[in-house]
Design an enzyme around this catalytic site. Structure first.
Site, PDB file in Angstrom:
ATOM      1  N   ASP A   1     -17.706  28.436 -19.724  1.00 43.93           N
ATOM      2  CA  ASP A   1     -18.487  28.374 -20.968  1.00 43.93           C
ATOM      3  C   ASP A   1     -18.961  29.790 -21.291  1.00 43.93           C
ATOM      4  OD1 ASP A   1     -20.206  26.170 -22.708  1.00 43.93           O
ATOM      5  OD2 ASP A   1     -21.230  28.112 -22.463  1.00 43.93           O
ATOM      6  N   LEU A   2     -18.662  30.234 -22.515  1.00 47.89           N
ATOM      7  CA  LEU A   2     -19.067  31.598 -22.875  1.00 47.89           C
ATOM      8  C   LEU A   2     -20.579  31.626 -23.091  1.00 47.89           C
ATOM      9  CD1 LEU A   2     -16.308  32.852 -25.310  1.00 47.89           C
ATOM     10  CD2 LEU A   2     -16.348  32.791 -22.830  1.00 47.89           C
TER      11      LEU A   2
ATOM     12  N   ASP B   1     -16.594  27.036 -27.430  1.00 52.08           N
ATOM     13  CA  ASP B   1     -16.493  28.196 -26.530  1.00 52.08           C
ATOM     14  C   ASP B   1     -16.321  27.749 -25.087  1.00 52.08           C
ATOM     15  OD1 ASP B   1     -18.949  27.079 -26.226  1.00 52.08           O
ATOM     16  OD2 ASP B   1     -20.049  28.968 -26.095  1.00 52.08           O
TER      17      ASP B   1
END
Ligand code: C2E
Ligand code: CA
Ligand code: CA
Length: 775
Positions: free
Chosen positions: A381-382, A434
């Site tokens: 997960d960004l 993301d």
């Protein structure tokens, strides 16, 4: 049944029937020809036979005529009988045979009979040329001349059948003894009978060979009754002398037997040869190309080859079929590729999409189950992506995702992964927004997932550069493993997701592995979240106050209000535990509103007990995004409760003020304009540099308890004084949390700290439990 077998079943009966009909017809016509030939041959033999017979009869006639001209005969007849005359006639007869040498005869006899008009004719002379020196007149010849005499004719010829199977051609005359011509009266005393008998040796040989050759039945002067003959013929030997020849059916059958056998054998051989040739041709030109087309099609369907090959094909039906299939599969393959791309790939990043990840991971788990291997699900997960997206727009956000996807793809290439035994297979995908994933299968080396995780984290080191600048993104990575962390894809996904949240909690830009403990804490988190959603705030929340002591006069300046939660289901839950959860699940507004409203409401009561205004310090959630909204709400509340704005202090965490710097600045400015005090809370727990912090428009900085504990250690103590001085130089007052002892209080006072807070002065207590008399 395949085409070749079918062709075999079609060709064999057809060829067999054709050969049967053809060979039967051939045999039939051959039989006819052979029959005709045999008939002709027989006819030829009969002609030879008849000719031979006629030659003998002519010979006999001529011989008799010649003998009649012979003076020895005349002398014999005219003179008296004497031995000498007899011998002389015999010699003359023998001599005469020389003229007829070419008519071979094994027996030739001459007979003179006298007194033919008498009761008993006298055989006056008998002479025979043969191998038998004792020969006599045969009974046949005797019968012959007797019947001649009875016939009253002067000349006759005939064929006399002897009992021994031989026969003789006889020619007989009655002549006048003197003139040797035909007598005027046959019955006169001068008439003598001359009989010449010739055995037709050649004729007999011919006849014998005819009988032997044809096993024929032969009869003279009558038709044979036997009907079972192949063909019959007759030979006319002379007047009244007919030879009947019957060739039996067995003769022809015998002749035809080898022909029949040859035809059958040749037909069988030809049948096999033609069937083989036909089969070969059918295979080569019909079934072969169809079979090859079929196998190519199967290969295409089974995905062993892309399309069927169209090299070296003719312009026949199969060739055209091949071209049509080639075209069809070409179009299908293109359409299939496009559909597959759409179905399996995420259009933005070209990585595998969620549904394909599902399929792939399910397969990987299945395979691992069979091979006893491990599968890792890496959940990425960004961090701060939402911030980039909101701040710079979706185009930049998309570009960032694409750039990351490209780096991810090259970073997880299997051949780069260090492992001991077998190369693992890592395939990246995009889950949503993301969130990305890497499914790693075929793991034999337990360090592989972490290697990949670290590699992914390293992708952010260089940062992501675009026209609009460099973006401070990082990633939080959660890893779960099959079979240790779950049996199904759903479990693995949920657990990797949980681990990823753990990584975020650990301060982002990190990797967390799923574990049982993590699971327990996640479950606890879920329970807390659930209870927070469904709780009755007024019944379960309550406030406690903790005194803030001013060092300048060692008196209470105010109180920090702290939230407490007594849940009927979970029991007492500390704010350290539930506040971050509430922040994450969007319940911070609910909490902040409850706290501010209740603290402001209680302000008057506390003020009354204390006898003066005081500083009320309220904590604001770090996730407060719409800060303006809470700002306006605060202004309303102080008006409502008639609290001077300078008596309210708002505590905000360090991270909040950094992440949303611009918004935070505006908000802080606004609040400060209204007269509120702003304090930066938890200083020393984050990573922000002090120099950066002091630039924020705040009135106070609060050194966190953990930070102070560290700073109070003898080796670090020296830095605390200058730090306080720096804050002062920037116009910031300093509060120190966690003061638990008298020594600590006096030391911190000495180095210039403005406010102190801690158990030494008082633990957080409910309003009614506050011992105000101490302050
Ligand atoms: P904080 O804002 O740093 O609050 C100070 C915490 O340190 C309080 O814990 C307090 O009891 C503790 N503390 C202060 N001095 C000492 C000491 O000498 N010894 C020890 N052992 N502890 C001391 P508490 O009340 O458990 O709160 C923990 C955190 O929860 C707070 O940290 C704050 O971040 C959050 N929090 C508490 N109440 C609220 C609230 O009403 N709103 C929001 N947004 N956050 C809150
Ligand atoms: Ca605080
Ligand atoms: Ca604090």
């Amino acid at each position: 049944m395949n085409l070749n077998k079918r062709a075999l079943f079609l060709i064999i009966p057809v060829v067999f029937l054709s050969f049967l009909v053809a060979s039967s017809a051939f045999y039939w016509s051959l039989e006819k020809t052979i029959r005709g030939l045999e008939e002709n041959r027989l006819e030829l033999a009969i002609t030879e036979l008849t000719t031979s017979f006629h030659q003998y009869s002519t010979f006999a006639e001529s011989y008799l005529e010649a003998t009649l001209q012979n003076t020895a005969l005349r002398r014999f007849l005219s003179s008296q009988d004497s031995q000498y005359k007899q011998v002389s006639l015999g010699t003359a007869i023998t001599k005469a045979t020389g003229k007829f040498k070419h008519h071979r005869s094994d027996r030739l006899s001459f007979l003179i009979v006298d007194h033919i008009n008498m009761e008993k004719p006298k055989e006056q002379f008998f002479f025979e040329i043969s191998d038998d020196p004792f020969s006599n007149l045969s009974s046949g010849l005797r019968r012959d001349y007797e019947s001649f005499i009875a016939s009253n004719n002067s000349r006759v010829w005939g064929y006399t059948q002897e009992p021994d199977g031989t026969g003789k051609i006889t020619t007989s005359r009655i002549v006048d003894r003197i003139t040797l011509f035909e007598p005027t009266d046959i019955a006169s005393n001068n008439s003598v009978l001359l009989q010449l008998a010739v055995e037709p040796t050649r004729y007999l040989e011919l006849k014998k060979s005819l009988i032997e050759t044809y096993q024929a039945d032969i009869s003279y002067n009558k038709v044979l009754p036997n009907n079972s003959y192949a063909f019959r013929n007759k030979a006319y030997l002379g007047p009244g002398e007919v030879l009947f020849i019957d060739v039996p059916e067995s003769y022809l059958t015998e002749r035809l037997l080898p022909v029949r056998a040859t035809i059958i054998l040749v037909s069988i051989a030809l049948f096999f040869v033609s069937a083989l040739i036909l089969l070969h041709l059918v295979k080569r030109y019909i079934t072969g190309p169809i079979e090859s087309l079929e196998s190519q099609l199967s290969n295409v369907v089974d995905q062993h080859q892309d399309n069927i090959s169209i090299s070296h094909i003719g312009n026949d039906e199969v060739g055209r079929l091949q071209r049509t299939f080639h075209k069809l599969y070409g179009e299908l393959a293109t359409a299939y590729k496009r559909t597959k791309q759409l179905a399996e790939r995420d259009p933005l990043t070209q990585l595998h999409n969620m549904s394909y990840i599902h399929e792939q991971a399910a397969n990987a788990i299945e395979e691992a189950r069979e091979k006893d291997e491990c599968v890792a699900l890496i959940y990425i997960d960004l961090d701060n992506f939402k911030f980039v997206n909101d701040k710079y727009g979706h185009d930049v956000g998309d570009a960032l995702l694409q750039a990351f996807a490209a780096r991810l793809s090259s970073a997880v290439r299997s051949e780069d992964l260090v492992c001991s035994k077998k190369m693992p297979l890592a395939s990246p995908g995009r889950i949503a927004g993301d969130e990305f994933s890497v499914v790693v299968r075929g793991i034999h080396d337990a360090t592989v997932p972490e290697q990949i995780g670290k590699r992914v984290l390293s992708l952010f080191k260089e940062g992501f550069h675009f026209d609009k600048g460099q973006f401070p993104v990082s990633a939080s990575i959660g890893i779960s493993m099959y079979p240790a962390d779950g049996d199904t894809l759903a479990e693995l996904l949920a657990n990797a997701d949980n681990a990823m949240y753990q990584a975020k909690d650990n301060g982002k830009n990190s990797i967390a592995f799923y574990s049982k403990e993590l699971a327990t804490s996640m479950r606890r988190r879920m329970e807390i979240e659930h209870e927070l959603h469904n709780m009755d705030t007024d019944k379960e929340f309550y406030l406690v106050y903790m005194p803030l002591v001013a060092t300048k006069n060692n008196s209470v300046d105010g109180f920090e209000v702290l939230l407490r939660w007594n849940s009927p289901k979970l029991g007492f839950v500390g704010p350290d535990e539930f506040v971050p959860i509430a922040e994450r699940c969007g319940l911070f507004e609910k909490i902040d509103n409850w706290v501010t409203e209740n603290a402001m409401r209680q302000y008057a009561q506390l003020k009354e007990s204390l006898g003066r205004d005081f500083k009320l310090s309220i904590n604001l959630s770090s996730a407060q995004l719409n800060l303006n909204l809470i700002g306006h709400r605060l202004i309303e509340l102080i008006k409502q409760h008639k609290i001077p704005s300078h008596c309210i202090q708002l505590e905000m965490t360090e991270t909040l003020s950094v992440e949303f710097s611009r918004q935070a600045n505006q908000f802080l400015e606004l609040l400060r304009e209204q007269g509120f005090n702003v304090a930066i809370d938890d200083f020393g727990t984050g990573h922000t540099a002090l120099l950066q912090l002091v630039e924020y428009p705040a009135d106070m900085i609060k050194f966190d308890k953990t930070f102070v504990e560290k700073a109070m250690e003898p080796t670090n103590r020296a830095m605390l004084g200058p730090l306080v001085s720096l804050c002062h130089s920037q116009g910031l007052k300093v509060t120190v949390e966690g003061v638990e002892t008298k020594e600590m209080a006096s030391y911190l006072t000495d180095i210039g700290c403005d406010y102190l807070q801690g158990y030494y002065f008082g633990k957080p207590a409910k309003l009614e439990d506050l011992k105000l008399e101490n302050f």
